[in-house]
Scaffold this motif. Structure first.
Motif, PDB file in Angstrom:
ATOM      1  N   UNK A  88     113.281 -30.174  57.462  1.00  0.00           N
ATOM      2  CA  UNK A  88     113.972 -30.227  58.760  1.00  0.00           C
ATOM      3  C   UNK A  88     115.487 -30.159  58.586  1.00  0.00           C
ATOM      4  N   UNK A  89     115.967 -30.794  57.520  1.00  0.00           N
ATOM      5  CA  UNK A  89     117.408 -30.753  57.228  1.00  0.00           C
ATOM      6  C   UNK A  89     117.843 -29.315  56.958  1.00  0.00           C
ATOM      7  N   UNK A  90     117.095 -28.623  56.107  1.00  0.00           N
ATOM      8  CA  UNK A  90     117.439 -27.231  55.786  1.00  0.00           C
ATOM      9  C   UNK A  90     117.300 -26.326  57.001  1.00  0.00           C
ATOM     10  N   UNK A  91     116.284 -26.566  57.809  1.00  0.00           N
ATOM     11  CA  UNK A  91     116.078 -25.739  59.008  1.00  0.00           C
ATOM     12  C   UNK A  91     117.259 -25.899  59.970  1.00  0.00           C
ATOM     13  N   UNK A  92     117.723 -27.136  60.131  1.00  0.00           N
ATOM     14  CA  UNK A  92     118.877 -27.380  61.018  1.00  0.00           C
ATOM     15  C   UNK A  92     120.117 -26.689  60.463  1.00  0.00           C
ATOM     16  N   UNK A  93     120.300 -26.758  59.161  1.00  0.00           N
ATOM     17  CA  UNK A  93     121.441 -26.115  58.504  1.00  0.00           C
ATOM     18  C   UNK A  93     121.415 -24.598  58.723  1.00  0.00           C
ATOM     19  N   UNK A  94     120.242 -24.000  58.540  1.00  0.00           N
ATOM     20  CA  UNK A  94     120.117 -22.550  58.703  1.00  0.00           C
ATOM     21  C   UNK A  94     120.326 -22.137  60.159  1.00  0.00           C
ATOM     22  N   UNK A  95     119.801 -22.943  61.077  1.00  0.00           N
ATOM     23  CA  UNK A  95     119.909 -22.607  62.498  1.00  0.00           C
ATOM     24  C   UNK A  95     121.344 -22.714  63.009  1.00  0.00           C
ATOM     25  N   UNK A  96     122.048 -23.800  62.618  1.00  0.00           N
ATOM     26  CA  UNK A  96     123.388 -24.055  63.174  1.00  0.00           C
ATOM     27  C   UNK A  96     124.462 -23.269  62.436  1.00  0.00           C
ATOM     28  N   UNK A  97     124.391 -23.253  61.089  1.00  0.00           N
ATOM     29  CA  UNK A  97     125.459 -22.609  60.319  1.00  0.00           C
ATOM     30  C   UNK A  97     125.091 -21.219  59.813  1.00  0.00           C
ATOM     31  N   UNK A 120     135.220 -25.487  49.593  1.00  0.00           N
ATOM     32  CA  UNK A 120     133.913 -25.731  48.984  1.00  0.00           C
ATOM     33  C   UNK A 120     132.828 -26.150  49.964  1.00  0.00           C
ATOM     34  N   UNK A 121     133.159 -26.234  51.252  1.00  0.00           N
ATOM     35  CA  UNK A 121     132.157 -26.587  52.258  1.00  0.00           C
ATOM     36  C   UNK A 121     131.959 -28.082  52.429  1.00  0.00           C
ATOM     37  N   UNK A 122     133.071 -28.839  52.373  1.00  0.00           N
ATOM     38  CA  UNK A 122     132.973 -30.301  52.502  1.00  0.00           C
ATOM     39  C   UNK A 122     132.533 -30.731  53.901  1.00  0.00           C
ATOM     40  N   UNK A 123     133.061 -30.068  54.935  1.00  0.00           N
ATOM     41  CA  UNK A 123     132.826 -30.520  56.313  1.00  0.00           C
ATOM     42  C   UNK A 123     131.347 -30.550  56.676  1.00  0.00           C
ATOM     43  N   UNK A 124     130.610 -29.533  56.240  1.00  0.00           N
ATOM     44  CA  UNK A 124     129.179 -29.464  56.537  1.00  0.00           C
ATOM     45  C   UNK A 124     128.458 -30.703  55.992  1.00  0.00           C
ATOM     46  N   UNK A 125     128.966 -31.223  54.865  1.00  0.00           N
ATOM     47  CA  UNK A 125     128.295 -32.354  54.196  1.00  0.00           C
ATOM     48  C   UNK A 125     128.259 -33.609  55.062  1.00  0.00           C
ATOM     49  N   UNK A 126     129.236 -33.785  55.965  1.00  0.00           N
ATOM     50  CA  UNK A 126     129.151 -34.942  56.866  1.00  0.00           C
ATOM     51  C   UNK A 126     128.795 -34.559  58.293  1.00  0.00           C
ATOM     52  N   UNK A 127     129.028 -33.285  58.669  1.00  0.00           N
ATOM     53  CA  UNK A 127     128.685 -32.865  60.031  1.00  0.00           C
ATOM     54  C   UNK A 127     127.175 -32.788  60.223  1.00  0.00           C
ATOM     55  N   UNK A 128     126.459 -32.250  59.236  1.00  0.00           N
ATOM     56  CA  UNK A 128     125.010 -32.118  59.374  1.00  0.00           C
ATOM     57  C   UNK A 128     124.311 -33.483  59.439  1.00  0.00           C
TER      58      UNK A 128
END
Length: 482
Positions: free
Chosen positions: A11-20, A50-58
């Protein structure tokens, strides 16, 4: 990876793929996200871009409740919140420049628990209207993120004293929440040497944090330093550098607002399309300059350190430091804005000749910084003699000129502790620690004069000794000379 308590890893990966829209995480994004979903404290050091923001936004989106993001600059907050809103993510920001109607709407959304991410400065976080709302028992807060955490060590002692009080925020919030509440605390930065890492952990009171460290080396960024002999020579060297870069995107860093305005004016008179960018500009003016630069209408901007945090443009081909920065952490942050597309990029720094006889500007800037810091320390010790053993921050700030800075310095030297974000207690008989910024300026001077590989020096400064044994980059000015 194990599923988190909030969502399975699929579900975490699916949300990541869908939003970003990305296929999968870059290392160590997945591990960081898993750690935050498990409500663990963390210290994350990842290079710029390096994509830090995604690490706390997701994780914020996958949990119920609010994640607070403490961020240093209005421009940085505006850029991140705009991107989140474009992705239909319930995010907002609060800062001192916000019009009263927008501020009211955001505070209402906060009270109604309609937000997942709220960006604010340390000063706004600790302002009475915001703090009172955050302390409401029914308001669910699941995370506290310190973005650009190097600002805590760069600015917390003498420029932004509210940073020094952030370690008292979580314990104070938990007192207002139901028993058993857990608020994860994570600090994100691109640059923190071993001393800064220790400071961040101690000041924020991180509890057994998971630590993620990636070295800042970028094989496509070619650092070089050129000595200039006069102020006029500095300008001529810069024009020479610009001569074959008409179609390229770049950034020019200077020390002060005045420097940015004077240099921009001179270049405009020569026919270049550019602008001065600094924290003294209004939000609309900053947005306009950013938009012109991002779209390519303005090839380069003359800016202070206020420009660049959170602004992502992949094709920056060069960064010039028209004046040397005071701290290596600033320097690495700023050159890291070049070459995010992984194509070659140049990082040029212009420095005065070593004696300072012909061009004393650089020496004067450093001397001013060091003398100012020493004077602030002396002033803090004088304030200490007049302080009650316990007291309130705002009362000290009203009674003494630069009272809040004095308290911050006393905290950094171990002579004071915070009872909560608004009250202090003097530590009797404490042995004073030295303020670390003077050490940091000496480190910068060593970098300017080293004959060793530039990247090797930088990696060593940030504590990556094991990774650089018998190693040289082969593409900095010193390596190329050899």
């Amino acid at each position: 990876m194990n599923p988190s308590a909030t969502a399975s890893w699929n579900e975490v990966r699916a949300a990541f793929q869908k939003i970003w829209g990305y296929e999968d995480f870059r290392p160590p994004q997945g591990e960081i996200i898993q750690s935050l979903l498990a409500k663990k404290d963390a210290l994350i050091i990842m290079p710029t871009g390096g994509g830090k923001s995604i690490c706390f936004q997701l994780p914020a989106l996958l949990q119920q409740g609010l994640t607070l993001v403490v961020s240093p600059l209005v421009a940085l907050m505006e850029n991140q919140v705009q991107e989140l809103r474009e992705r239909r993510i319930p995010a907002a920001l609060l800062h001192s420049e916000l019009p009263s109607d927008k501020r009211r709407i955001t505070l209402q959304a906060l009270e109604r628990q309609q937000l997942r991410l709220l960006y604010l400065s340390p000063e706004t976080l600790l302002s009475k209207p915001v703090w009172e709302r955050l302390c409401q028992p029914e308001l669910v807060i699941n995370g506290l993120i310190l973005d650009e955490a190097h600002c805590l060590t760069q600015w917390g002692d003498t420029f932004r004293p509210a940073y020094r009080r952030l370690g008292a925020v979580r314990p104070a919030l938990l007192k207002s929440k139901p028993l058993g509440t857990n608020i994860a605390l994570a600090a994100f930065t691109a640059t923190a040497d071993p001393l800064a890492q220790t400071q961040i952990r101690e000041i924020l009171q991180l509890q057994e944090p998971a630590v993620f460290r990636i070295n800042p080396y970028r094989s496509n960024i070619n650092p070089s330093i050129r000595i200039v002999w006069t102020p006029r020579g500095r300008k001529q060297q810069f024009l020479k550098f610009l001569s074959d870069k008409a179609q390229q995107t770049g950034l020019v860093y200077v020390r002060t607002r005045r420097d940015s305005e004077e240099l921009a004016k001179w270049l405009l008179e020569l026919g270049y399309v550019t602008a001065a960018y600094h924290a003294g500009l209004g939000a609309e003016e900053r947005r306009d300059i950013e938009a012109q630069w991002l779209s390519g209408k303005m090839p380069f901007v003359i800016c202070t350190c206020a420009f660049g945090m959170g602004i992502n443009k992949s094709d920056v081909r060069w960064v010039v430091h028209f004046h040397p920065p005071l701290l290596i952490s600033e320097y690495v942050q700023e050159i890291g804005r070049a070459g995010r597309d992984r194509k070659p990029a140049q990082a040029l720094m212009l420095i005065s000749e070593p004696t300072g006889w012909l061009d004393p500007q650089d020496k004067q800037r450093q001397k001013f910084f060091e003398e100012n810091l020493q004077q602030q320390q002396l002033d803090a010790q004088q304030v200490l003699k007049k302080l009650p053993r316990t007291g309130e921050v705002n009362a000290v700030a009203r009674e003494f000129r630069d009272g809040a800075i004095a308290l911050s310095l006393l905290h950094s030297t171990g002579q004071l502790k915070w009872l909560d974000p608004f009250h202090y207690s003097i530590v009797p008989g404490a042995k004073t620690k030295s303020v670390t910024q003077l050490h940091a300026t000496k480190q910068m001077n060593q970098y300017l004069t080293t004959r060793d590989c530039r990247w090797r020096f930088l990696l060593s400064a940030f504590g990556f000794e094991e990774e650089i044994k018998n190693w040289r980059c082969g593409h900095c000015d010193n390596c190329c000379r050899k």
